[in-house]
Structure formats: structure tokens, C-alpha cells
Design a protein around this motif. Structure first.
Motif, PDB file in Angstrom:
ATOM      1  N   UNK A   1       0.831  -1.200   0.000  1.00 41.56           N
ATOM      2  CA  UNK A   1       0.000   0.000   0.000  1.00 41.56           C
ATOM      3  C   UNK A   1       0.872   1.260   0.000  1.00 41.56           C
ATOM      4  N   UNK A   2       0.645   2.177  -0.927  1.00 47.35           N
ATOM      5  CA  UNK A   2       1.450   3.404  -0.935  1.00 47.35           C
ATOM      6  C   UNK A   2       1.265   4.236   0.324  1.00 47.35           C
ATOM      7  N   UNK A   3       0.069   4.227   0.893  1.00 46.51           N
ATOM      8  CA  UNK A   3      -0.156   5.007   2.102  1.00 46.51           C
ATOM      9  C   UNK A   3       0.614   4.428   3.295  1.00 46.51           C
ATOM     10  N   UNK A   4       0.786   3.097   3.294  1.00 52.35           N
ATOM     11  CA  UNK A   4       1.620   2.496   4.335  1.00 52.35           C
ATOM     12  C   UNK A   4       3.071   2.937   4.166  1.00 52.35           C
ATOM     13  N   UNK A   5       3.566   2.892   2.947  1.00 49.91           N
ATOM     14  CA  UNK A   5       4.964   3.272   2.712  1.00 49.91           C
ATOM     15  C   UNK A   5       5.213   4.723   3.122  1.00 49.91           C
ATOM     16  N   UNK A   6       4.215   5.575   2.931  1.00 48.74           N
ATOM     17  CA  UNK A   6       4.374   6.977   3.337  1.00 48.74           C
ATOM     18  C   UNK A   6       4.525   7.099   4.848  1.00 48.74           C
ATOM     19  N   UNK A   7       3.699   6.360   5.592  1.00 49.81           N
ATOM     20  CA  UNK A   7       3.797   6.391   7.053  1.00 49.81           C
ATOM     21  C   UNK A   7       5.093   5.736   7.514  1.00 49.81           C
ATOM     22  N   UNK A   8       5.432   4.630   6.877  1.00 51.70           N
ATOM     23  CA  UNK A   8       6.651   3.905   7.257  1.00 51.70           C
ATOM     24  C   UNK A   8       7.881   4.788   7.136  1.00 51.70           C
ATOM     25  N   UNK A   9       7.893   5.655   6.137  1.00 53.26           N
ATOM     26  CA  UNK A   9       9.055   6.530   5.932  1.00 53.26           C
ATOM     27  C   UNK A   9       9.197   7.561   7.042  1.00 53.26           C
ATOM     28  N   UNK A  10       8.100   7.850   7.740  1.00 54.19           N
ATOM     29  CA  UNK A  10       8.131   8.822   8.828  1.00 54.19           C
ATOM     30  C   UNK A  10       8.562   8.210  10.159  1.00 54.19           C
ATOM     31  N   UNK A  11       8.467   6.890  10.252  1.00 53.35           N
ATOM     32  CA  UNK A  11       8.520   6.255  11.563  1.00 53.35           C
ATOM     33  C   UNK A  11       9.924   6.003  12.075  1.00 53.35           C
ATOM     34  N   UNK A  12      10.928   5.979  11.178  1.00 58.60           N
ATOM     35  CA  UNK A  12      12.241   5.520  11.591  1.00 58.60           C
ATOM     36  C   UNK A  12      12.344   4.041  11.296  1.00 58.60           C
ATOM     37  N   UNK A  13      12.730   3.253  12.278  1.00 56.04           N
ATOM     38  CA  UNK A  13      12.846   1.814  12.091  1.00 56.04           C
ATOM     39  C   UNK A  13      11.503   1.114  12.170  1.00 56.04           C
ATOM     40  N   UNK A  14      11.484  -0.147  11.728  1.00 58.67           N
ATOM     41  CA  UNK A  14      10.248  -0.918  11.747  1.00 58.67           C
ATOM     42  C   UNK A  14       9.723  -1.094  13.170  1.00 58.67           C
ATOM     43  N   UNK A  15      10.612  -1.394  14.111  1.00 55.92           N
ATOM     44  CA  UNK A  15      10.167  -1.545  15.495  1.00 55.92           C
ATOM     45  C   UNK A  15       9.640  -0.221  16.036  1.00 55.92           C
ATOM     46  N   UNK A  16      10.199   0.889  15.599  1.00 54.05           N
ATOM     47  CA  UNK A  16       9.682   2.198  16.001  1.00 54.05           C
ATOM     48  C   UNK A  16       8.234   2.368  15.552  1.00 54.05           C
ATOM     49  N   UNK A  17       7.936   1.893  14.344  1.00 56.65           N
ATOM     50  CA  UNK A  17       6.564   1.966  13.858  1.00 56.65           C
ATOM     51  C   UNK A  17       5.641   1.105  14.709  1.00 56.65           C
ATOM     52  N   UNK A  18       6.076  -0.110  15.029  1.00 52.83           N
ATOM     53  CA  UNK A  18       5.256  -1.000  15.858  1.00 52.83           C
ATOM     54  C   UNK A  18       4.979  -0.413  17.239  1.00 52.83           C
ATOM     55  N   UNK A  19       5.923   0.369  17.758  1.00 53.08           N
ATOM     56  CA  UNK A  19       5.814   0.888  19.122  1.00 53.08           C
ATOM     57  C   UNK A  19       5.374   2.341  19.163  1.00 53.08           C
ATOM     58  N   UNK A  20       4.848   2.838  18.035  1.00 47.04           N
ATOM     59  CA  UNK A  20       4.275   4.177  17.992  1.00 47.04           C
ATOM     60  C   UNK A  20       2.757   4.022  17.898  1.00 47.04           C
ATOM     61  N   UNK A  21       2.019   4.215  18.987  1.00 44.59           N
ATOM     62  CA  UNK A  21       0.579   3.925  18.968  1.00 44.59           C
ATOM     63  C   UNK A  21      -0.194   4.677  17.892  1.00 44.59           C
ATOM     64  N   UNK A  22       0.155   5.952  17.679  1.00 45.51           N
ATOM     65  CA  UNK A  22      -0.568   6.736  16.681  1.00 45.51           C
ATOM     66  C   UNK A  22      -0.360   6.179  15.278  1.00 45.51           C
TER      67      UNK A  22
END
Length: 358
Positions: free
Chosen positions: A37-58
Motif C-alpha cells: 500500500x502506498x499510504x503504508x509506505x508513506x507512514x513507514x518513511x516517517x517512523x524511523x525503524x520498523x520496530x519504532x513503527x510498531x511501538x508508535x501507537x498513533x
């Protein structure tokens, strides 16, 4: 299992897991929030690492909801990873881009003693907050969509914890399990008991269904399958059913083959998720009389789309759709999957009753 005519719950996913046959089976897709999903990739690019994304509730809440906005699945699954549990126990966990997870290996009782179950909930607090946010958003915007919480099953989590990464031979974990089963049992018990606490907290935060992923169940010989897959799973399901008796549990012992029979009979799950290698007719005749089944479209059909996807999906629906059933893939969505193919599948599932009558 006995089929039920009265609806025990309003949401289609919960009705199916309770044994109700529905005109149109509910569906969701493993890894439905992801890189296709392109919208996922956009958010993923903001998050830092993958684990950072998993541990960011928002952000975890946002990516969980993205596929629902496009496709309207009947279930949302918490965006997280099975390795958040080793992280919460104090093991060093990282994700290298393009290389997969990397963990500091636990290979003996000395390194096992360094783990700390006492900080589990503190370290996993962002996961629970994500569950709360997702549940609130579902109640507001998708009231018929169930929320799935999940964890890895002890054998699969132990594989990562001991190997320190993915593996083909599982040399280190099998050598410990086969050579020192009493010592390895201590790791399995720690993971199992921690998983009970972890999943229980997800239920308390709003999860309505739980799934246990045993992705490497097929790596074990049949003689060891009972001890390292079935028994730990039964330990978890029994404890969770005592704490949360109304919450259904789906087990996914990937590539278990004929060991699925033992798993269904003894692991205490309410439904079993099937990988693409499980024959449809065998599953219908052998498993669906005992539990609800989930699956098992090959994800590559979703990449391919067109008539390949339609024929394969129709085969799954036609064979399994007359008994308690949740449509899913046999494993997670592949990143190369075109989003329009997921839309094709969603339309096919929704129109299947009319197509069948026609």
C-alpha cells in the motif's frame, strides 16, 4: 463442530468463529497493512525503524486502519510484530532494512537468565495503547469490524530468540531442544507465560479475537511437534480461556501437514488457519467438523490477479464456504501485490453468493 443458527455476536467475524455459517464468509488478509500500500509506505518513511513503527501507537493505529478504508475487511489486525515480545522481555531486537530481524541470541540458561518478565507490560505499553486507539476508531467508523490481537507461538518465537534471525536449518534451536529438552523447556515456559500476559492485556485494551502465529511449526519432526508446538499452545489457550472465556483464539501452525489433526484436537484453539499446502477437500472433510477454518489462498494468486486469482479464490470459497469459515490467505500479503488485485478479491468474496447461485 456443531453449527449454530442463532447469531451469538453481531460482527460477522465473531459469528464465524462461534460456528455460524454465513451467506458470505467474513474475510481479512494476513499482513493486510503493509508495503504493497502506498499510504503504508508513506507512514513507514516517517517512523524511523520498523520496530519504532510498531511501538508508535498513533502510527500503528493509522496503518492498521488503512486497508479497511480501501477494502472494508471484516477484521482489523493490530499492526505489530511477533518479536515485540522478546523485546519486551529485554532481548535486543532490531530490523535491518532488506535483511529481516536481528536479535542477540539466547542459547543457554545463562543468557536466558538475562531476560526480565517483570518489565513486560512496561515495555509493551505502546502496543496496548495502539489496541485501545484502534478499537476506539473501529467502534466509531467500522462498527461491524472485529479487532484481532496476536502474538507468536512459543516455538516460533523461540526460533528467533535462539537463532538470532530467520533460519533455514534451525540448527541452534533444534540442538538445544533435542540435546537439552529440560533447559529448552525453561525458555518455552517463559515465552508461553509471557504470551498469556501479553495477549490478556491486548484483550483488556480492546482486542476481540486472538491469533497465535506458529510460522515455523513445520520445521519440527512429528515426534517433537507435540511437545514444542501443541503443548505450549494448549498452555496459552487454557490460561486465556480462563481469563477471557468469550474471546476466540485462532491458531496458525504453518506447514504442519498431518500434524494439523493433533493440533486441532489438542491445542485448544477455536479456529485453525491453513497454509496453501493444505488440500481444500481434506480440510473440509477432516477439520471443519471440529473447528472453524481460515485460509488459504496462495498469496501469489493475489500478486497475479485476473483469472488466476478468480479461479483460485472461487475454489477456496466453494469448498470451505458452506461450513464455519473465514476467508484469508495462506500466509501474508507479498509486497509486490498490486492494490487493485486486493480490490478484485474483496469484490469476488462479496459477490460470491450471487455468483454461486448463478
Amino acid at each position: 463442530m456443531s453449527e449454530k443458527t442463532a447469531a451469538p455476536a453481531a460482527k460477522p467475524m465473531l459469528r464465524a468463529l462461534a460456528g455460524e455459517v454465513q451467506p458470505r464468509p467474513p474475510f481479512w488478509l494476513m499482513r493486510q497493512a503493509g508495503r504493497y500500500l502506498p499510504e503504508y509506505r508513506a507512514v513507514r518513511s516517517q517512523a524511523g525503524g520498523f520496530l519504532d513503527l510498531c511501538l508508535n501507537p498513533e502510527l500503528a493505529c493509522e496503518v492498521t486502519l488503512q486497508p479497511l478504508r480501501r477494502y472494508g475487511m471484516d477484521a482489523a489486525i493490530l499492526f505489530s510484530d511477533i518479536l515485540t515480545l522478546p523485546h519486551a522481555l529485554g532481548q535486543t531486537v532490531g530490523f535491518a532494512e532488506g535483511e529481516g530481524p536481528r536479535l542477540t541470541p539466547i542459547r543457554d540458561l545463562k543468557t536466558l537468565a538475562q531476560l526480565d518478565r517483570g518489565r513486560l507490560h512496561e515495555r509493551a505499553a505502546p502496543v496496548y495503547e495502539a489496541v485501545r486507539r484502534i478499537r476506539a476508531a473501529l467502534d466509531r467508523d467500522f462498527p461491524q469490524t472485529a479487532l484481532i490481537g496476536f502474538a507468536g507461538s512459543p516455538w516460533t518465537v523461540a526460533c528467533y530468540m535462539v537463532e538470532g534471525a530467520g533460519s533455514k536449518e534451525y540448527l541452534h534451536v533444534k540442538r538445544w531442544a533435542f540435546g537439552d529438552p529440560a533447559g529448552f523447556q525453561q525458555l518455552i515456559d517463559l515465552v508461553a507465560d509471557s504470551t498469556v500476559d501479553y495477549l490478556s492485556a491486548q484483550v483488556e485494551a480492546g482486542a476481540e479475537v486472538l491469533q497465535l502465529f506458529d510460522s515455523w511449526a513445520g520445521a519440527l519432526p512429528s515426534a517433537e511437534f507435540g511437545r514444542w508446538v501443541v503443548q505450549p499452545t494448549r498452555r496459552i489457550t487454557a490460561a486465556l480461556k480462563q481469563r477471557h472465556p468469550g474471546v476466540p483464539i485462532i491458531g496458525f501452525p504453518r506447514q504442519a501437514g498431518l500434524n494439523l489433526l493433533t493440533y486441532v484436537d489438542e491445542a485448544g484453539v477455536d479456529a485453525v488457519s491453513l497454509d496453501p499446502g493444505v488440500p481444500l477437500l481434506w480440510a473440509a472433510r477432516t477439520l471443519q467438523s471440529k473447528v472453524a477454518v481460515q485460509g488459504n489462498l496462495d498469496p501469489v494468486h493475489l500478486v497475479t490477479g485476473g483469472s488466476s486469482l478468480e479461479q483460485a479464490a472461487r475454489a477456496v470459497l466453494d469448498t470451505l464456504g458452506d461450513r464455519p469459515f473465514v476467508f484469508n490467505l495462506g500466509h501474508g500479503i507479498i509486497k509486490e501485490t498490486p492494490p487493485e488485485h486486493v480490490a478484485q478479491l474483496a469484490d469476488l468474496i462479496r459477490t460470491w453468493p450471487a455468483l454461486r447461485r448463478g
